[in-house]
Design a protein around this motif. Sequence first.
Motif, PDB file in Angstrom:
ATOM      1  N   SER A   1      -1.694  69.372  22.776  1.00 27.16           N
ATOM      2  CA  SER A   1      -0.784  68.330  22.639  1.00 27.16           C
ATOM      3  C   SER A   1       0.841  69.089  21.739  1.00 27.16           C
ATOM      4  CB  SER A   1      -1.740  67.261  21.180  1.00 27.16           C
ATOM      5  OG  SER A   1      -2.576  67.112  22.164  1.00 27.16           O
TER       6      SER A   1
ATOM      7  N   PHE B   1       3.317  68.471  19.371  1.00 27.65           N
ATOM      8  CA  PHE B   1       3.493  66.912  18.168  1.00 27.65           C
ATOM      9  C   PHE B   1       5.183  67.148  17.827  1.00 27.65           C
ATOM     10  CE2 PHE B   1      -0.463  65.322  17.342  1.00 27.65           C
ATOM     11  CZ  PHE B   1      -1.504  66.092  17.603  1.00 27.65           C
TER      12      PHE B   1
ATOM     13  N   PRO C   1      -2.383  71.648  12.748  1.00 23.63           N
ATOM     14  CA  PRO C   1      -1.316  71.044  13.671  1.00 23.63           C
ATOM     15  C   PRO C   1      -0.115  70.973  13.238  1.00 23.63           C
ATOM     16  CG  PRO C   1      -2.647  69.774  13.787  1.00 23.63           C
ATOM     17  CD  PRO C   1      -3.298  70.668  12.362  1.00 23.63           C
TER      18      PRO C   1
ATOM     19  N   PHE D   1       3.013  69.371  12.808  1.00 25.45           N
ATOM     20  CA  PHE D   1       3.973  67.745  12.856  1.00 25.45           C
ATOM     21  C   PHE D   1       5.209  67.437  13.175  1.00 25.45           C
ATOM     22  CE2 PHE D   1       0.048  65.412  13.808  1.00 25.45           C
ATOM     23  CZ  PHE D   1      -1.046  65.868  12.910  1.00 25.45           C
TER      24      PHE D   1
ATOM     25  N   ASN E   1      -0.010  71.440   7.890  1.00 25.86           N
ATOM     26  CA  ASN E   1      -0.833  70.456   6.819  1.00 25.86           C
ATOM     27  C   ASN E   1      -0.658  71.394   5.288  1.00 25.86           C
ATOM     28  OD1 ASN E   1      -2.661  67.842   6.822  1.00 25.86           O
ATOM     29  ND2 ASN E   1      -4.403  69.741   7.722  1.00 25.86           N
TER      30      ASN E   1
ATOM     31  N   TYR F   1       0.609  56.563   2.914  1.00 29.23           N
ATOM     32  CA  TYR F   1       1.651  57.832   2.695  1.00 29.23           C
ATOM     33  C   TYR F   1       2.897  57.640   4.275  1.00 29.23           C
ATOM     34  CZ  TYR F   1      -2.127  57.581   6.724  1.00 29.23           C
ATOM     35  OH  TYR F   1      -3.060  57.460   7.452  1.00 29.23           O
TER      36      TYR F   1
ATOM     37  N   HIS G   1       5.084  57.182   7.538  1.00 31.21           N
ATOM     38  CA  HIS G   1       5.075  59.045   8.176  1.00 31.21           C
ATOM     39  C   HIS G   1       6.239  59.529   8.844  1.00 31.21           C
ATOM     40  CE1 HIS G   1       1.112  57.592   9.901  1.00 31.21           C
ATOM     41  NE2 HIS G   1       1.110  56.722   9.590  1.00 31.21           N
TER      42      HIS G   1
ATOM     43  N   GLU H   1       2.864  54.414   5.565  1.00 31.35           N
ATOM     44  CA  GLU H   1       0.990  53.396   6.537  1.00 31.35           C
ATOM     45  C   GLU H   1       1.194  51.726   6.253  1.00 31.35           C
ATOM     46  OE1 GLU H   1      -0.878  54.743   8.784  1.00 31.35           O
ATOM     47  OE2 GLU H   1      -2.685  53.098   8.601  1.00 31.35           O
TER      48      GLU H   1
ATOM     49  N   LYS I   1      -0.414  47.663  11.451  1.00 31.59           N
ATOM     50  CA  LYS I   1       1.073  47.241  10.631  1.00 31.59           C
ATOM     51  C   LYS I   1       2.040  48.710  10.167  1.00 31.59           C
ATOM     52  CE  LYS I   1      -0.720  47.455   5.677  1.00 31.59           C
ATOM     53  NZ  LYS I   1      -1.287  46.749   4.325  1.00 31.59           N
ATOM     54  N   TRP I   2       1.529  49.789  10.186  1.00 36.03           N
ATOM     55  CA  TRP I   2       1.847  50.847  10.130  1.00 36.03           C
ATOM     56  C   TRP I   2       3.630  51.650   9.778  1.00 36.03           C
ATOM     57  CZ3 TRP I   2       1.783  52.914  15.105  1.00 36.03           C
ATOM     58  CH2 TRP I   2       0.254  52.847  15.962  1.00 36.03           C
TER      59      TRP I   2
ATOM     60  N   ARG J   1       6.072  56.056  19.000  1.00 39.14           N
ATOM     61  CA  ARG J   1       5.840  56.770  18.390  1.00 39.14           C
ATOM     62  C   ARG J   1       7.520  57.589  17.748  1.00 39.14           C
ATOM     63  NH1 ARG J   1       0.803  59.421  21.035  1.00 39.14           N
ATOM     64  NH2 ARG J   1      -0.552  57.666  20.651  1.00 39.14           N
TER      65      ARG J   1
ATOM     66  N   ASN K   1       4.841  61.790  22.003  1.00 36.35           N
ATOM     67  CA  ASN K   1       4.745  62.445  20.859  1.00 36.35           C
ATOM     68  C   ASN K   1       6.141  62.423  20.360  1.00 36.35           C
ATOM     69  OD1 ASN K   1       1.317  61.784  20.249  1.00 36.35           O
ATOM     70  ND2 ASN K   1       1.273  64.237  19.939  1.00 36.35           N
TER      71      ASN K   1
END
Lengths: 305, 684
Positions: free
Chosen positions: A11, A13, A63, A65, A79, A136, A138, A154, A187-188, A228, A267
């Motif tokens: 994937s 990202f 990954p 991100f 990460n 956290y 986003h 989030e 709700k994020w 996203r 994404n």
Amino acid sequence: MFISLQLLHMSVFSQSFSPCGRFLAAGNNYGEIAVFSLSAALSPDASQASQKPILNFTAHDGPVFSLLSTDTHLLSAGNGEISAWSWAELIKKVRVSCSVNFINLILIVGGGDNNIHIMDMETGIFKSVLKGHTDYIHCLCFKEREEEILSGGEDGAVRIWDSRTNRPVHCIEVFKYEECARPQFGKWISCLATDSDWMLCGGGPSLSLWHLRSMSPTSVFPLPGCQREAVFYQDLIMSVGEGPHVSHCLHGGTVKAQIPCTPSSLNTLALNLKNTEHRVMTVGGSSHQIDVFTNFSYKAFSLSF
Amino acid sequence: MSSDAVKKRKPKVIRNEEGTPETKRGRAEGEQDVLVYHEEVELEGRDPQQDYLLYKDTCAALAKLMAEIQELKSSGAKVGSVEMEERRRQCSVHFITLKKLNRLAHMRLKKGRDQTHEAKQRVDVLHLQLQNLLYEVMHLQKEINKCLEFKSQHEEIELVSEEEFFQEAPAEISRPHVTRDDHHQLTLARLDWELEQRKRLAEQYKMSLARKEKIHKAIEQKREYLSSLQPGLQNIMQASLPVQECLSMPFEQMQKQAEVARHLPPPLYVLLVQAAAYGQACDKTLSASISGDVDEAKALSRPPEDSQDDESDSDAEEEQQNTKRRRATVGVQLDDKRKEMLRRHPLSLCVDLKCKDGSVLHLFFYYLMNLNILTVKTKVSTTTDLSGAVSAGELLNSESLLNCLYASDHGQETPNPTNRYQFDKVGITTFADYVSDLGHPYVWVQKLGGLQFSSDGAQSELMGSALSASHMERTMKLLQGRLQARLALHKQFSSLEHSIIPVSGECQHLFPAKVVSGLTRWTMMSYQEFTELGFVQHVLKAGLLRETDLFFMAVVERGTARLLAAVVVNPRYPEVMPLFSLSLHWKGERSGRTEDNLRAMESEVNVFRAELQGPRPGFQLLTNQIQRLCVCLDVYLEMESQVCDGSEGPKEFPREKMCLRTARGPSRLKPFKYNHPQGFFSHR
């Protein structure tokens, strides 16, 4: 056989264009960053080989991100650590080692510890922390005119901070607004975009366009999945998310078109506005292929990891 | 008498019309009368030229007289007048003259003829004499030639040369004083000598023959004696067999095998030698033996040219006959040609590979003579009874057991490129039709027999024995590995079908202690059924499955949720990981294509080989994958309820798993990775 297996489960990202606009860097779930040459892929005699990356290296354990381009460097976030790579070396297809050499730049990092950190890139020291989110973070974006930072997390709140004083200015809890809220999803907030007085936000709640002065949603877009990433482009709003298509929407709240793409869910979306020759839009998601749109109404071809 | 003479004369008169009547009368009256008037005599006195002139005058006078008479008649004188009578008389006289002249002319002619005739006769006589003489001359010459050509038999006899003759022959035969001068005598003497010598030698020959007979008899006797020894020796050999076995030196067996091995075709011989060598050196449990008809093999090695010709002739005759009686013999002929082309050598090799648990893999190698390829058939014999696993039917199927031992070695087509042309001649389209009868022509089988075909990818320099030796160890290990893997799978399948996932003790650390989702069904699928499934199309498109793979369907359930997993197992398991594709039936239908979390589950199960394969040799791979799938389903279902806020009623799956974060990343993936020994779940 193993490589095709890996490709099957890859994937994408994050993406970022080079400062000159001729190269695209993409990060995937295995921690690899691939650099593609857009000029080669868009040239009239492009072949299968030009849709492959010119450089592919492992940047992180987990990954990748988030990718961000400054004038000279590519910043990648995995990460836990942030690495900086020099674009000049990447273009020369040299496998780079981390080098940090910035002048007068500030990096704003939103992390999993619910806080926003502001780092001075020249020295590498975190200057200040913005606390306020309860879960956290986003997404982040920056309003240049008023020098304000917007963050979505989030916990479903979009907070607006003043970057000079590092104080919170506003807090919008999107899920509390009935027009936008979609309790079946959550709700994020996973995407934020801003264009002078307007703000786009979406995620669990529907993608909605907000007028910042009045702090109220002006239009809500009836898109089925969770979005996203969304951007403003001229008078259109383009967003990607669950579902294999790019949605073109109008400010009024109507969905103008949904352009199909290869990955089954997307994404990341990136627009190459720095270079007029290679003005393309690229999207990546749950596939090893990155779709390239030269005319934003249809997919031209795909780059492949 | 006179009348007779007249009669005699008559023919003459006829012949000679104007014959003189006077003469004849004269003769008739009396031949004593010598003074007969012979007009012929007169003939000699007269000159022909004068006669001719007289003739002309007479004619002229006659003509004149006739003219006068004419005149007189025309002038009106009466008939019978004196002048006319005068003239008439004169005419008559002239006529008589003419007649005489005519007679004379005839007589001259006759005379001339007679003379000619006489002369001719004389010439004929002489001519005849000449001919006679010539004939005699020729005859004599022939005789002479015959005599000259005569080859006496004595010349065919090879005589010794003269010097030798004089040296060797005794004096009474050679008689040099006579023979040196007289060639004829010399030859006679030589012949005599020759005769004597021959007689002497014939005597010697007879004596030699007699001696030979005696010696023959002696030999026969000795032979009989030896053959009487033979059964005694056999008994000794038989008696020594137990001793051989006791000492584990099977000399006799090896000798017999070597004897038979001489008749093996070269590739099988190479294979036998290499397999035996490998068995002795590395793997004591490997055994190789020859089976088949040795006599036929011996017959094959002697190429009978004549009998082949005879056969073809009789075939031709038969064909001709047949075309008169039956119609479709072309097909029968083609069939025969095909059978001939696909003929196997009567001898075959049997190699047995034993595994540690006692099961044996029997490999039967055959050599196709006209195609110059080796084929193999397999059989598995196990110590335990293998039954009960319905889905494992295909695992030990001898047709597909050795498929893809090396990558993409399907053994359906012949690896020898020249066979293509041979097949075209007899109308065989593909070798795959005959594979079940004749065995599989895998590429590794050819390599073990030392046969290298140019279409192989890697051009190695080795040929024959060296090629076989270089592949033997690896192939044997692969074969054993394949058998063991299949047997392990067989066992695992039988427990999977009973809904138990057999996880060995060494792999327990990969999974949490409590796994709620359970396997409810494990079935086998065919390639057709598999490709019709909707959620496996991405695997098809990526080209990751082949018809030779094994396909299964696993169903994992927990509560109302039902997870369908379509599994592709490559024949080279466990070198190649099985591939799972998921489809979840819970509050609607989702698959790895539509939902990112299911895709992440697929990736969790498919990609992480190093973790899942367990202890070597990795036979736990499939069962570990299935167990991990159950764990992931647990996580998915428990976390799913977590994300959804505001749902009515109690959550169906209470959250029991420990994790740090329930969602991460833009696709909000769930934490599928299990951490041991802390026992919590995290993201990768």
